[in-house]
Design an enzyme around this catalytic site. Structure first.
Site, PDB file in Angstrom:
ATOM      1  N   CYS A 121     -35.238  19.835 -12.101  1.00  8.31           N
ATOM      2  CA  CYS A 121     -34.760  19.344 -10.805  1.00  8.31           C
ATOM      3  C   CYS A 121     -34.951  20.368  -9.684  1.00  8.31           C
ATOM      4  CB  CYS A 121     -33.296  18.949 -10.904  1.00  8.31           C
ATOM      5  SG  CYS A 121     -33.025  17.669 -12.133  1.00  8.31           S
TER       6      CYS A 121
ATOM      7  N   HIS B 212     -31.358  17.658  -3.679  1.00 11.92           N
ATOM      8  CA  HIS B 212     -31.862  16.956  -4.864  1.00 11.92           C
ATOM      9  C   HIS B 212     -30.972  15.742  -5.108  1.00 11.92           C
ATOM     10  CE1 HIS B 212     -32.986  15.872  -8.803  1.00 11.92           C
ATOM     11  NE2 HIS B 212     -31.917  16.387  -9.393  1.00 11.92           N
TER      12      HIS B 212
ATOM     13  N   ASN C 170     -32.594   9.530 -10.147  1.00 11.77           N
ATOM     14  CA  ASN C 170     -32.941  10.947 -10.188  1.00 11.77           C
ATOM     15  C   ASN C 170     -34.404  11.087 -10.628  1.00 11.77           C
ATOM     16  OD1 ASN C 170     -33.267  13.653 -10.749  1.00 11.77           O
ATOM     17  ND2 ASN C 170     -31.363  13.877 -11.907  1.00 11.77           N
TER      18      ASN C 170
HETATM   19  O1  UT7 Z   1     -30.242  16.919 -11.911  1.00  6.52           O
HETATM   20  C1  UT7 Z   1     -29.299  17.146 -12.893  1.00  6.52           C
HETATM   21  C2  UT7 Z   1     -29.325  15.942 -13.756  1.00  6.52           C
HETATM   22  N1  UT7 Z   1     -28.091  15.447 -14.211  1.00  6.52           N
HETATM   23  C3  UT7 Z   1     -27.005  15.204 -13.465  1.00  6.52           C
HETATM   24  O2  UT7 Z   1     -26.892  15.489 -12.308  1.00  6.52           O
HETATM   25  C4  UT7 Z   1     -25.854  14.532 -14.152  1.00  6.52           C
HETATM   26  C5  UT7 Z   1     -24.531  15.096 -13.790  1.00  6.52           C
HETATM   27  N2  UT7 Z   1     -23.475  14.345 -14.423  1.00  6.52           N
HETATM   28  C6  UT7 Z   1     -23.165  13.104 -14.024  1.00  6.52           C
HETATM   29  O3  UT7 Z   1     -23.769  12.590 -13.087  1.00  6.52           O
HETATM   30  C7  UT7 Z   1     -22.035  12.392 -14.715  1.00  6.52           C
HETATM   31  O4  UT7 Z   1     -21.434  13.259 -15.644  1.00  6.52           O
HETATM   32  C8  UT7 Z   1     -22.489  11.089 -15.423  1.00  6.52           C
HETATM   33  C9  UT7 Z   1     -22.875  10.023 -14.374  1.00  6.52           C
HETATM   34  C10 UT7 Z   1     -23.669  11.357 -16.328  1.00  6.52           C
HETATM   35  C11 UT7 Z   1     -21.353  10.539 -16.274  1.00  6.52           C
HETATM   36  O5  UT7 Z   1     -20.211  10.331 -15.501  1.00  6.52           O
HETATM   37  P1  UT7 Z   1     -18.772  10.800 -16.029  1.00  6.52           P
HETATM   38  O6  UT7 Z   1     -17.803  10.307 -15.041  1.00  6.52           O
HETATM   39  O7  UT7 Z   1     -18.849  12.276 -16.266  1.00  6.52           O
HETATM   40  O8  UT7 Z   1     -18.625   9.978 -17.368  1.00  6.52           O
HETATM   41  P2  UT7 Z   1     -18.452  10.528 -18.862  1.00  6.52           P
HETATM   42  O9  UT7 Z   1     -19.669  11.216 -19.327  1.00  6.52           O
HETATM   43  O10 UT7 Z   1     -17.168  11.297 -18.919  1.00  6.52           O
HETATM   44  O11 UT7 Z   1     -18.277   9.187 -19.661  1.00  6.52           O
HETATM   45  C12 UT7 Z   1     -17.188   8.310 -19.425  1.00  6.52           C
HETATM   46  C13 UT7 Z   1     -17.345   7.111 -20.336  1.00  6.52           C
HETATM   47  C14 UT7 Z   1     -17.610   7.470 -21.791  1.00  6.52           C
HETATM   48  O12 UT7 Z   1     -16.912   6.536 -22.582  1.00  6.52           O
HETATM   49  P3  UT7 Z   1     -15.516   6.958 -23.282  1.00  6.52           P
HETATM   50  O13 UT7 Z   1     -15.868   8.112 -24.176  1.00  6.52           O
HETATM   51  O14 UT7 Z   1     -14.614   7.353 -22.150  1.00  6.52           O
HETATM   52  O15 UT7 Z   1     -15.120   5.727 -23.988  1.00  6.52           O
HETATM   53  C15 UT7 Z   1     -19.099   7.222 -21.945  1.00  6.52           C
HETATM   54  O16 UT7 Z   1     -19.461   6.864 -23.249  1.00  6.52           O
HETATM   55  O17 UT7 Z   1     -18.469   6.325 -19.897  1.00  6.52           O
HETATM   56  C16 UT7 Z   1     -19.313   6.047 -21.023  1.00  6.52           C
HETATM   57  N3  UT7 Z   1     -20.688   5.919 -20.540  1.00  6.52           N
HETATM   58  C17 UT7 Z   1     -21.179   4.771 -20.050  1.00  6.52           C
HETATM   59  N4  UT7 Z   1     -20.624   3.571 -19.871  1.00  6.52           N
HETATM   60  C18 UT7 Z   1     -21.390   2.610 -19.320  1.00  6.52           C
HETATM   61  C19 UT7 Z   1     -21.642   6.878 -20.500  1.00  6.52           C
HETATM   62  N5  UT7 Z   1     -22.768   6.345 -19.965  1.00  6.52           N
HETATM   63  C20 UT7 Z   1     -22.500   5.061 -19.673  1.00  6.52           C
HETATM   64  C21 UT7 Z   1     -23.247   4.006 -19.105  1.00  6.52           C
HETATM   65  N6  UT7 Z   1     -22.645   2.812 -18.942  1.00  6.52           N
HETATM   66  N7  UT7 Z   1     -24.526   4.182 -18.701  1.00  6.52           N
END
Ligand code: UT7
Length: 331
Positions: free
Chosen positions: A113, A258, A288
């Site tokens: 990134c 980014h 992204n």
């Molecule tokens: O350039 C760098 C590249 N990466 C990034 O910038 C990513 C940075 N991180 C993020 O943007 C966020 O952490 C995410 C968008 C990836 C995730 O958001 P979050 O609020 O941190 O969610 P989480 O990982 O804590 O997951 C919450 C829940 C989980 O379920 P449980 O364990 O609470 O039951 C996940 O399994 O959401 C679930 N989950 C989804 N649900 C529906 C994870 N991905 C998905 C999905 N759809 N696509």
């Protein structure tokens, strides 16, 4: 020493648009979850026959057109990607071939990134020292073919998109303008928090059915940690860029960050002390696109008239590595 100016930009995304609803038919997810957590509504995915290099070629042709230049006017290619078409050689040489160039250097920058800002720093150094005059800086990615499009991969599959953005850079003798400073950082202690383990020569054999069955060829991310560090380190690097140039947030006309996650961008904006109108966002359309996200956003911002000669542009990025970077540019 001259400074480096942006001569022209260009971008290209594949025609195929994939909506959040399309994804929810492939995996357990929803438009609501994706939009709320990331701000993304659509992204573009390649179709058969398209490659990272073919996207980059289209973006380059647009930029050359705008610059009134031919491919033969380019002295050097700096190609930033973390999704190369092949293991080796790098995409830069394939793009050079596509452009009909057989006598210019091509270097690949693999800083995910942060790639475009790292690449800008390399190109800027070469241009200022006079080593190369016209540098094609490319950020181009094809993520879609690498995504795990099942529920197992939903935390990353919904975030990434395909696309290419380029800038043609050259020297200017107007020392009030151009790239003022670039600021690059890396902290490998976090390398495995967003990575693709294989294929890789740390494994013997470097690719195997076992590695594939274990999903080692897929991007794995500790989303929460990436989020946490991104929202702190990007504002820090913006502050450094401003301070080093004796500038303040009020001097910034436009921040092109980014585009990884709308919530991260909002936190960066707040921590950097910027208003809404000082920050460019287009993540809702493209997701992204890693190294391509800044040049695509910059091109759209220019088309919308968001930057005029003399304005202060700030770029910032954060990603896998962790690597992060900022640049201050007087347009
Ligand atoms: O350039 C760098 C590249 N990466 C990034 O910038 C990513 C940075 N991180 C993020 O943007 C966020 O952490 C995410 C968008 C990836 C995730 O958001 P979050 O609020 O941190 O969610 P989480 O990982 O804590 O997951 C919450 C829940 C989980 O379920 P449980 O364990 O609470 O039951 C996940 O399994 O959401 C679930 N989950 C989804 N649900 C529906 C994870 N991905 C998905 C999905 N759809 N696509």
């Amino acid at each position: 020493m001259p400074r480096t100016e942006f001569i022209a930009t260009g971008f290209h995304v594949p025609e195929r648009v994939v909506t959040n609803d399309d994804l929810s038919r492939m995996m357990e997810t929803s438009d609501e979850w994706i939009a709320q957590r990331s701000g993304i509504r659509t992204r573009h995915w390649v179709s058969a026959g398209e490659t990272g290099v073919s996207l980059a070629r289209e973006a380059t042709c647009r930029a050359l057109d705008r610059a009134g230049m031919q491919a033969a006017d380019l002295d050097c290619i700096v190609y930033c990607t973390c999704t190369p078409d092949h293991f080796e050689p790098g995409n830069g040489v394939f793009l050079a071939r596509e452009l009909g160039l057989s006598d210019v250097p091509a270097i690949d920058v693999r800083n995910q990134c942060s790639g475009f800002v790292y690449g800008l720093s390399v190109a800027d150094a070469w241009i200022r020292t006079g080593q190369y005059r016209r540098v094609l800086l490319v950020g181009a990615e094809v993520h879609s073919r690498g995504l795990d499009r099942t529920t197992r991969g939903r935390d990353t599959a919904v975030l990434f998109g395909d696309g290419a953005g380029v800038a043609i850079l050259g020297p200017t003798d107007d020392l009030q303008r151009g790239v003022l400073t670039t600021h690059l950082y890396a902290d490998g202690r976090h390398a495995e928090k967003l990575w693709v383990d294989a294929p890789g020569l740390a494994h013997d054999p470097f690719i195997s059915e076992e590695l594939i069955r274990a999903g080692k060829h897929r991007a794995v991310m500790d989303g929460r940690d990436v989020f946490k560090y991104a929202s702190v380190l990007m504002p820090q690097s913006i502050a450094t860029a401003l301070k080093q140039n004796g500038l303040t947030p009020a001097d910034v006309k436009l921040l092109v960050p980014h585009q990884a996650n709308l919530r991260i961008i909002e936190m960066v904006q707040k921590a950097a002390g910027l208003r809404d109108d000082q920050v460019y966002v287009n993540i809702q359309k493209y997701g992204n696109t890693t190294a391509a996200s800044i040049p695509i956003a910059l091109h759209e911002a220019l088309d919308e008239g968001r930057l005029a000669r003399g304005d202060l542009l700030v770029l910032t990025a954060f990603g896998s590595g962790f690597t992060w970077a900022s640049a201050a540019v007087r347009w």
